[in-house]
Write a protein that holds these residues in place. Structure first.
Motif, short mmCIF file in Angstrom:
data_model
loop_
_atom_site.label_atom_id
_atom_site.label_comp_id
_atom_site.label_asym_id
_atom_site.label_seq_id
_atom_site.Cartn_x
_atom_site.Cartn_y
_atom_site.Cartn_z
N ASP A 6 0.92 -1.19 0.02
CA ASP A 6 -0.04 -0.19 0.15
C ASP A 6 0.62 1.25 0.00
OD1 ASP A 6 -2.24 -1.58 0.15
OD2 ASP A 6 -2.70 -1.25 2.23
N TRP A 7 1.96 1.23 0.73
CA TRP A 7 2.77 2.51 0.95
C TRP A 7 3.47 2.76 -0.30
CZ3 TRP A 7 7.84 3.50 0.20
CH2 TRP A 7 8.41 4.60 0.60
N CYS A 8 3.98 1.47 -1.21
CA CYS A 8 4.71 1.74 -2.42
C CYS A 8 3.80 2.40 -3.32
CB CYS A 8 5.37 0.27 -2.95
SG CYS A 8 6.69 -0.31 -1.59
N HIS A 9 2.38 1.71 -3.46
CA HIS A 9 1.65 2.21 -4.61
C HIS A 9 1.14 3.70 -4.21
CE1 HIS A 9 -1.99 2.24 -7.12
NE2 HIS A 9 -2.60 2.95 -6.07
N ALA A 10 1.07 4.24 -2.83
CA ALA A 10 0.90 5.66 -2.57
C ALA A 10 1.99 6.47 -3.00
CB ALA A 10 0.46 5.72 -1.37
N GLN A 11 3.43 5.89 -2.98
CA GLN A 11 4.46 6.58 -3.16
C GLN A 11 4.98 6.56 -4.78
OE1 GLN A 11 6.40 8.63 -1.12
NE2 GLN A 11 4.49 8.24 0.47
N GLY A 12 4.18 5.73 -5.35
CA GLY A 12 4.41 5.62 -7.04
C GLY A 12 5.73 4.85 -7.01
N ARG A 13 5.97 3.92 -6.26
CA ARG A 13 7.31 2.99 -6.06
C ARG A 13 6.79 1.61 -6.61
NH1 ARG A 13 11.48 4.65 -1.52
NH2 ARG A 13 11.36 6.92 -1.59
N PRO A 14 7.80 0.80 -7.10
CA PRO A 14 7.32 -0.54 -7.43
C PRO A 14 7.52 -1.27 -5.95
CG PRO A 14 9.61 -0.20 -8.09
CD PRO A 14 8.95 1.23 -7.66
N PHE A 15 6.49 -2.25 -5.98
CA PHE A 15 6.53 -3.35 -4.90
C PHE A 15 7.10 -4.42 -5.28
CE2 PHE A 15 4.00 -6.62 -2.61
CZ PHE A 15 4.51 -6.47 -1.35
N ASP A 16 8.29 -4.74 -4.85
CA ASP A 16 9.19 -5.70 -5.26
C ASP A 16 9.42 -6.85 -4.26
OD1 ASP A 16 10.64 -7.06 -7.24
OD2 ASP A 16 12.17 -5.59 -7.04
N TYR A 17 8.71 -7.96 -4.14
CA TYR A 17 8.48 -8.84 -3.29
C TYR A 17 8.75 -10.30 -3.67
CZ TYR A 17 6.26 -11.11 0.98
OH TYR A 17 5.98 -11.87 2.00
N HIS A 18 9.74 -10.95 -3.21
CA HIS A 18 10.13 -12.37 -3.48
C HIS A 18 10.16 -13.09 -2.47
CE1 HIS A 18 12.62 -14.77 -6.59
NE2 HIS A 18 12.05 -15.53 -5.54
N VAL A 19 9.33 -13.94 -2.03
CA VAL A 19 9.14 -14.90 -0.86
C VAL A 19 9.41 -16.39 -1.29
CG1 VAL A 19 6.49 -14.96 -1.32
CG2 VAL A 19 7.65 -15.44 1.06
N LEU A 20 10.12 -16.99 -0.48
CA LEU A 20 10.62 -18.47 -0.57
C LEU A 20 10.26 -19.09 0.57
CD1 LEU A 20 13.44 -16.76 -1.81
CD2 LEU A 20 13.18 -18.75 -3.05
N GLY A 21 9.51 -20.45 0.43
CA GLY A 21 9.12 -21.31 1.41
C GLY A 21 7.77 -21.23 1.78
N ILE A 22 6.75 -20.69 0.80
CA ILE A 22 5.36 -20.60 1.02
C ILE A 22 4.72 -21.99 1.17
CG2 ILE A 22 2.98 -19.82 0.02
CD1 ILE A 22 4.49 -17.55 1.24
N SER A 23 3.74 -22.12 1.97
CA SER A 23 3.19 -23.51 2.34
C SER A 23 1.68 -23.35 1.83
CB SER A 23 2.89 -23.80 3.98
OG SER A 23 2.16 -24.80 4.05
N ARG A 24 1.42 -24.21 1.11
CA ARG A 24 0.08 -24.07 0.53
C ARG A 24 -1.07 -24.75 1.54
NH1 ARG A 24 -1.43 -28.04 -3.35
NH2 ARG A 24 0.34 -29.36 -2.72
N PHE A 25 -0.45 -25.13 2.70
CA PHE A 25 -1.12 -25.47 3.85
C PHE A 25 -1.55 -24.50 4.93
CE2 PHE A 25 0.30 -29.27 1.60
CZ PHE A 25 -0.76 -29.92 1.26
N ALA A 26 -0.72 -23.46 4.48
CA ALA A 26 -0.83 -22.25 5.69
C ALA A 26 -1.26 -20.87 4.99
CB ALA A 26 0.54 -22.24 6.36
N ASN A 27 -1.68 -20.87 3.87
CA ASN A 27 -2.12 -19.60 3.17
C ASN A 27 -3.53 -19.95 2.43
OD1 ASN A 27 0.56 -17.58 3.23
ND2 ASN A 27 1.03 -19.64 2.96
N THR A 28 -4.37 -19.01 2.55
CA THR A 28 -5.60 -19.22 1.93
C THR A 28 -5.55 -18.89 0.42
OG1 THR A 28 -6.42 -16.70 2.43
CG2 THR A 28 -6.87 -18.58 4.02
#
Length: 316
Positions: A172-194
């Motif tokens: 949300d902050w990046c969008h308000a500032q006109g900056r890219p939201f650059d997010y890379h996440v490793l280890g996501i569980s298919r059984f812990a995220n809707t």
């Protein structure tokens, strides 16, 4: 910084008085951060778990910074830079939002003196505070890549910020500032995220890799190749490591232990890759929960990772 009434950590530990050669350990090296501190790594504790409570998790992570310092104290010195202790942001004295602002200010302070912040948590609400500190300290860095090792996206929608919302708050902050939201996440569980979280991640352009896709050496190499592309395009990196990315036998002392998780060797390889880029502006470790930590196993793993990050800063 910490004052006596804040009960600062006393650095003490094993001393090999009869050894020949350099047998120093972390407790011999760490000094209080003050106006004369320059270069090296500044440790900042985020003794807060209000975000975990708000998110319905198991509290206790406010005790994490002290336990992690205790596990670090007797680690041997093997190439660390100067080490400073910049004290704790105390969640018992501040509300969550004020604590996050205080953390941001402390990060900006240590960066202004040429030090690299290594923040010890605390719940993963730490991430919103750390990112705000990076934004204050480095306003010229427009594309800050967030590399998160975590079983969870932490992109939740909620009326109040919590340990599950920090990266949505950053988006949300990046969008308000006109900056890219650059997010890379490793280890996501298919059984812990809707499904809602997977959909939100896709809408925000989040790159992710599942825990089940990071079990073999071949899978690790594929993930590292994709990460290398992101590291090459950014002009700064925020490395954040949630200890619940590790398997529960390695890290029982977290709010939500992982049945599968990433092998520790793979986590270390990813941390080394990020640190070797030379672009890390700040790093943190989140979710160490000492009351749930059987035999101090999670604290020892966290100390190993924290020392690895510190040595990575030294090798820049």
């Amino acid at each position: 910084m910490n004052t006596p009434e804040h009960n600062p950590f006393v650095w003490q530990g094993r001393t090999d008085s009869e050894e020949v050669g350099d047998s120093r350990r972390w407790h011999h090296m760490v000094r209080p951060f003050d106006a004369a501190s320059q270069d090296g790594v500044a440790l900042i504790g985020f003794a807060v778990d209000e975000g975990v409570r708000r998110n319905g998790g198991r509290p206790g992570a406010a005790e994490g910074p002290r336990a992690l310092r205790g596990a670090l104290a007797s680690l041997p010195l093997l190439g660390e830079p100067a080490l400073w202790d910049a004290g704790d942001v105390d969640g018992s004295r501040l509300g969550l939002e004020d604590a996050q602002q205080a953390l941001a200010g402390r990060i900006a302070d240590v960066v202004a003196q040429g030090c690299r912040p290594l923040v010890l948590g605390g719940g993963h609400e730490i991430a919103w505070g750390t990112f705000q500190g990076i934004a204050r300290a480095h306003p010229d860095r427009q594309r800050v890549l967030i590399v998160n090792l975590d079983a969870h996206f932490d992109l939740r929608m909620a009326a109040q910020g919590n340990s599950g919302t920090p990266f949505r708050q950053i988006a949300d902050w990046c969008h308000a500032q006109g900056r890219p939201f650059d997010y890379h996440v490793l280890g996501i569980s298919r059984f812990a995220n809707t499904q809602a979280l997977f959909d939100r991640a896709a809408a925000l352009g989040v790159r992710h890799r599942l825990d089940e896709e990071l079990q073999s050496a071949r899978q690790l190499a594929q993930a590292q190749a994709a990460l290398a592309d992101d590291l090459a395009r950014c002009d700064g990196v925020y490395l954040t490591l949630c200890l619940d990315v590790l398997p529960a036998p390695w890290a029982p002392g977290v709010s939500a232990p992982a049945p599968l998780g990433l092998p520790l060797a793979h986590v270390e390889a990813l941390v080394d890759q990020v640190m070797t880029s030379g672009r890390v502006l700040a790093a943190d470790l989140a979710e160490l929960n000492p009351p749930l930590d059987e035999g101090g196993r999670t604290a020892r793993v966290a100390a190993r990772l924290a020392a690895r990050i510190a040595r990575g800063f030294a090798a820049r």
